[in-house]
Each structure stands twice: as structure tokens, then as C-alpha cells.
Design a protein around this motif. Sequence first.
Motif, PDB file in Angstrom:
ATOM      1  N   VAL A  65      22.896   3.288  -6.722  1.00  0.00           N
ATOM      2  CA  VAL A  65      22.169   2.095  -6.273  1.00  0.00           C
ATOM      3  C   VAL A  65      22.983   0.821  -6.486  1.00  0.00           C
ATOM      4  CG1 VAL A  65      19.932   3.168  -6.699  1.00  0.00           C
ATOM      5  CG2 VAL A  65      20.980   1.789  -8.495  1.00  0.00           C
ATOM      6  N   GLN A  66      24.104   0.920  -7.162  1.00  0.00           N
ATOM      7  CA  GLN A  66      24.907  -0.260  -7.444  1.00  0.00           C
ATOM      8  C   GLN A  66      25.834  -0.599  -6.281  1.00  0.00           C
ATOM      9  OE1 GLN A  66      27.029   0.467 -11.088  1.00  0.00           O
ATOM     10  NE2 GLN A  66      25.173   0.631 -12.339  1.00  0.00           N
ATOM     11  N   SER A  67      26.231  -1.852  -6.230  1.00  0.00           N
ATOM     12  CA  SER A  67      27.231  -2.275  -5.258  1.00  0.00           C
ATOM     13  C   SER A  67      28.524  -1.522  -5.525  1.00  0.00           C
ATOM     14  CB  SER A  67      27.477  -3.780  -5.384  1.00  0.00           C
ATOM     15  OG  SER A  67      28.708  -4.132  -4.779  1.00  0.00           O
ATOM     16  N   ARG A  68      29.277  -1.228  -4.470  1.00  0.00           N
ATOM     17  CA  ARG A  68      30.536  -0.510  -4.652  1.00  0.00           C
ATOM     18  C   ARG A  68      31.492  -1.272  -5.558  1.00  0.00           C
ATOM     19  NH1 ARG A  68      34.982  -1.590  -1.499  1.00  0.00           N
ATOM     20  NH2 ARG A  68      35.509   0.611  -1.486  1.00  0.00           N
ATOM     21  N   PHE A  69      31.331  -2.578  -5.641  1.00  0.00           N
ATOM     22  CA  PHE A  69      32.214  -3.385  -6.472  1.00  0.00           C
ATOM     23  C   PHE A  69      31.824  -3.314  -7.946  1.00  0.00           C
ATOM     24  CE2 PHE A  69      32.268  -5.375  -2.231  1.00  0.00           C
ATOM     25  CZ  PHE A  69      33.607  -5.192  -1.943  1.00  0.00           C
ATOM     26  N   ALA A  70      30.625  -2.802  -8.222  1.00  0.00           N
ATOM     27  CA  ALA A  70      30.197  -2.626  -9.607  1.00  0.00           C
ATOM     28  C   ALA A  70      30.600  -1.257 -10.142  1.00  0.00           C
ATOM     29  CB  ALA A  70      28.682  -2.787  -9.713  1.00  0.00           C
ATOM     30  N   VAL A  71      31.111  -0.413  -9.245  1.00  0.00           N
ATOM     31  CA  VAL A  71      31.548   0.928  -9.617  1.00  0.00           C
ATOM     32  C   VAL A  71      33.051   0.909  -9.869  1.00  0.00           C
ATOM     33  CG1 VAL A  71      31.685   3.332  -8.830  1.00  0.00           C
ATOM     34  CG2 VAL A  71      29.734   1.913  -8.192  1.00  0.00           C
ATOM     35  N   GLU A  72      33.508   1.691 -10.823  1.00  0.00           N
ATOM     36  CA  GLU A  72      34.948   1.754 -11.097  1.00  0.00           C
ATOM     37  C   GLU A  72      35.705   2.125  -9.829  1.00  0.00           C
ATOM     38  OE1 GLU A  72      36.326   3.838 -14.517  1.00  0.00           O
ATOM     39  OE2 GLU A  72      34.499   3.438 -15.658  1.00  0.00           O
ATOM     40  N   ARG A  73      36.880   1.520  -9.654  1.00  0.00           N
ATOM     41  CA  ARG A  73      37.646   1.701  -8.427  1.00  0.00           C
ATOM     42  C   ARG A  73      37.883   3.179  -8.097  1.00  0.00           C
ATOM     43  NH1 ARG A  73      40.868  -1.704  -5.546  1.00  0.00           N
ATOM     44  NH2 ARG A  73      40.631  -3.322  -7.151  1.00  0.00           N
ATOM     45  N   ARG A  74      38.156   3.987  -9.131  1.00  0.00           N
ATOM     46  CA  ARG A  74      38.456   5.404  -8.888  1.00  0.00           C
ATOM     47  C   ARG A  74      37.237   6.182  -8.393  1.00  0.00           C
ATOM     48  NH1 ARG A  74      36.617   8.282 -13.426  1.00  0.00           N
ATOM     49  NH2 ARG A  74      36.111   6.974 -15.225  1.00  0.00           N
ATOM     50  N   ASP A  75      36.030   5.618  -8.560  1.00  0.00           N
ATOM     51  CA  ASP A  75      34.810   6.314  -8.146  1.00  0.00           C
ATOM     52  C   ASP A  75      34.239   5.792  -6.836  1.00  0.00           C
ATOM     53  OD1 ASP A  75      34.828   7.896 -10.448  1.00  0.00           O
ATOM     54  OD2 ASP A  75      33.741   6.371 -11.610  1.00  0.00           O
ATOM     55  N   ARG A  76      34.882   4.777  -6.263  1.00  0.00           N
ATOM     56  CA  ARG A  76      34.286   4.121  -5.089  1.00  0.00           C
ATOM     57  C   ARG A  76      34.227   5.023  -3.861  1.00  0.00           C
ATOM     58  NH1 ARG A  76      36.939  -1.964  -5.681  1.00  0.00           N
ATOM     59  NH2 ARG A  76      35.725  -2.529  -7.558  1.00  0.00           N
ATOM     60  N   THR A  77      35.242   5.861  -3.670  1.00  0.00           N
ATOM     61  CA  THR A  77      35.243   6.738  -2.494  1.00  0.00           C
ATOM     62  C   THR A  77      34.098   7.744  -2.577  1.00  0.00           C
ATOM     63  OG1 THR A  77      37.637   6.535  -2.188  1.00  0.00           O
ATOM     64  CG2 THR A  77      36.556   8.421  -1.162  1.00  0.00           C
ATOM     65  N   ILE A  78      33.948   8.387  -3.745  1.00  0.00           N
ATOM     66  CA  ILE A  78      32.857   9.340  -3.929  1.00  0.00           C
ATOM     67  C   ILE A  78      31.518   8.635  -3.775  1.00  0.00           C
ATOM     68  CG2 ILE A  78      31.686  10.813  -5.611  1.00  0.00           C
ATOM     69  CD1 ILE A  78      34.394  11.576  -6.730  1.00  0.00           C
ATOM     70  N   HIS A  79      31.423   7.440  -4.338  1.00  0.00           N
ATOM     71  CA  HIS A  79      30.201   6.648  -4.275  1.00  0.00           C
ATOM     72  C   HIS A  79      29.786   6.404  -2.833  1.00  0.00           C
ATOM     73  CE1 HIS A  79      27.849   2.843  -4.558  1.00  0.00           C
ATOM     74  NE2 HIS A  79      27.441   3.338  -5.700  1.00  0.00           N
ATOM     75  N   SER A  80      30.711   5.952  -2.007  1.00  0.00           N
ATOM     76  CA  SER A  80      30.379   5.635  -0.612  1.00  0.00           C
ATOM     77  C   SER A  80      30.101   6.899   0.194  1.00  0.00           C
ATOM     78  CB  SER A  80      31.519   4.826   0.039  1.00  0.00           C
ATOM     79  OG  SER A  80      32.727   5.558   0.042  1.00  0.00           O
ATOM     80  N   ARG A  81      30.848   7.968  -0.082  1.00  0.00           N
ATOM     81  CA  ARG A  81      30.611   9.222   0.637  1.00  0.00           C
ATOM     82  C   ARG A  81      29.260   9.823   0.289  1.00  0.00           C
ATOM     83  NH1 ARG A  81      36.434  12.459   0.332  1.00  0.00           N
ATOM     84  NH2 ARG A  81      37.595  11.045   1.692  1.00  0.00           N
ATOM     85  N   MET A  82      28.861   9.708  -0.977  1.00  0.00           N
ATOM     86  CA  MET A  82      27.576  10.257  -1.372  1.00  0.00           C
ATOM     87  C   MET A  82      26.432   9.474  -0.744  1.00  0.00           C
ATOM     88  SD  MET A  82      26.150  12.755  -2.850  1.00  0.00           S
ATOM     89  CE  MET A  82      27.387  13.461  -3.945  1.00  0.00           C
ATOM     90  N   ARG A  83      26.584   8.169  -0.661  1.00  0.00           N
ATOM     91  CA  ARG A  83      25.563   7.365   0.016  1.00  0.00           C
ATOM     92  C   ARG A  83      25.423   7.812   1.477  1.00  0.00           C
ATOM     93  NH1 ARG A  83      24.405   1.393  -0.997  1.00  0.00           N
ATOM     94  NH2 ARG A  83      24.214   1.205  -3.250  1.00  0.00           N
ATOM     95  N   GLU A  84      26.556   8.031   2.128  1.00  0.00           N
ATOM     96  CA  GLU A  84      26.524   8.453   3.524  1.00  0.00           C
ATOM     97  C   GLU A  84      25.950   9.865   3.649  1.00  0.00           C
ATOM     98  OE1 GLU A  84      29.482   8.823   7.424  1.00  0.00           O
ATOM     99  OE2 GLU A  84      30.252   8.004   5.538  1.00  0.00           O
ATOM    100  N   TYR A  85      26.259  10.711   2.666  1.00  0.00           N
ATOM    101  CA  TYR A  85      25.739  12.074   2.669  1.00  0.00           C
ATOM    102  C   TYR A  85      24.210  12.059   2.602  1.00  0.00           C
ATOM    103  CZ  TYR A  85      24.862  16.869   1.013  1.00  0.00           C
ATOM    104  OH  TYR A  85      24.403  18.159   0.863  1.00  0.00           O
TER     105      TYR A  85
END
Length: 219
Positions: free
Chosen positions: A165-185
Motif C-alpha cells: 500500500v506504500q508509495s514505490r518511493f517509500a519502498v527500498e530501491r531493491r524491492d521496487r520492481t517486485i512491489h510494482s509487479r505484485m501490484r499489477e499482478y
Amino acid sequence: MIVDERIRDYICSLEPEAESLRGSIAGEARRQGIPVMRQETESLLKTLVAAKQPGAILEVGTAVGYSALLMAQVMPAWGRITTIEKYRPHMEAAVKNFKEAREERINLIFGDAEEVLQELSGPYDFIFMDGAKGQYLHWLPRILELLGEGGILLSDNVLQEGTIVQSRFAVERRDRTIHSRMREYLYTLKHTQGLETAIVPVGDGVAISVKRDTGRKKP
């Protein structure tokens, strides 16, 4: 923690003690730093399999075989599990655990899920997605092809410790790709025609999807 920790602890306190082999497998995995599903998630998994009584189960991500053995406990006696693992040490540990459990209904395939999924024929009545989280979206089209009508797809770890639920900028850089892909999933699961999905804040979050029989005539 996605839900109130006190509620989680209370729910887990109600669980019967795991039989010795399964408890031993979980304990050894934790000592080695290998993730094992949370108690409340395994209860949900076990209940869904018990309700569905699937004859053919596909698991993406075997790890040390804990969840496969869990499903084998409640699936029909004639049921079969196909499980995929690409990390050799995990695969070897899973094979050892399956032998110790004297479980011959589990077929472990060693290899990359991307390649193995293309070689499988299906249909599967129940699919448990618990592999590389960043690949869920990429695998989904093939997973849905392999899932039979009326089948259940259970996807684990979809809320990413609540950071989804957090902004991608609040997530550690190394986790941003997984974060965005999971949202899309998750968006794709909820907006795919013929798929009914509930996202449940259990454990690290699960998505329960049912492939509807779109060809069935209304009474």
C-alpha cells in the motif's frame, strides 16, 4: 504485520501441534533461514485443499517440501501433486523429506518454472503459487491455461509485509520492481474475465482465485 499481532497470536494458539516430521522440517528450515509459511496461511491452504479435494495439484516453488506435504495430508488418496523447484539444495532437502514421509504421490520437477510450466499439460484442479514473487505476473497467463474450470489458484505473499500500500518511493530501491509487479499482478487477478478473486490479509497476504466455468448454461 498486516493484522493485529494479538489476534494473530490468538489464532495460532488454537492450532493443534504439528506432527513430529512436519514440525521437524519447519524447525530445520527456520534454522537455515529458509522461509516456511506462517501458521495461519498453512491453515487456509489445508482447508481449501480439504474442501476442493483436488485430484491434480500444481505447486510453483517447492522449497523443502513443507507445503506439498501439508497438501498431501488432506487431498484425496488418489490425488497427485506436481511441484517445481529450481534451487538444488532445496530440491535435495525436499526429496529427502518426501522419502522420510513415505509420500509417493508427489512428483518434484527440478528446473526453472518458466521452462517447466511450458512442458506441463494439465488441467490442474488446484495451483499453489509460492515461487519468485517478481515472476507471478509473468507466469500468470500459462498458469491460467493449466488451471481447469472450477479450479482454485492460491497465490501467497501478495501483500509484501503490508508495504504493497506504500508509495514505490517509500519502498527500498531493491524491492521496487517486485512491489510494482505484485501490484499489477493483483490488479490483473481482479480484472481478468472468468476469474473470481478475493485478496485476504492472512499471513503475508494471499489471493484466492477461482476459474469460473464460463460455458455453463444458466438453469
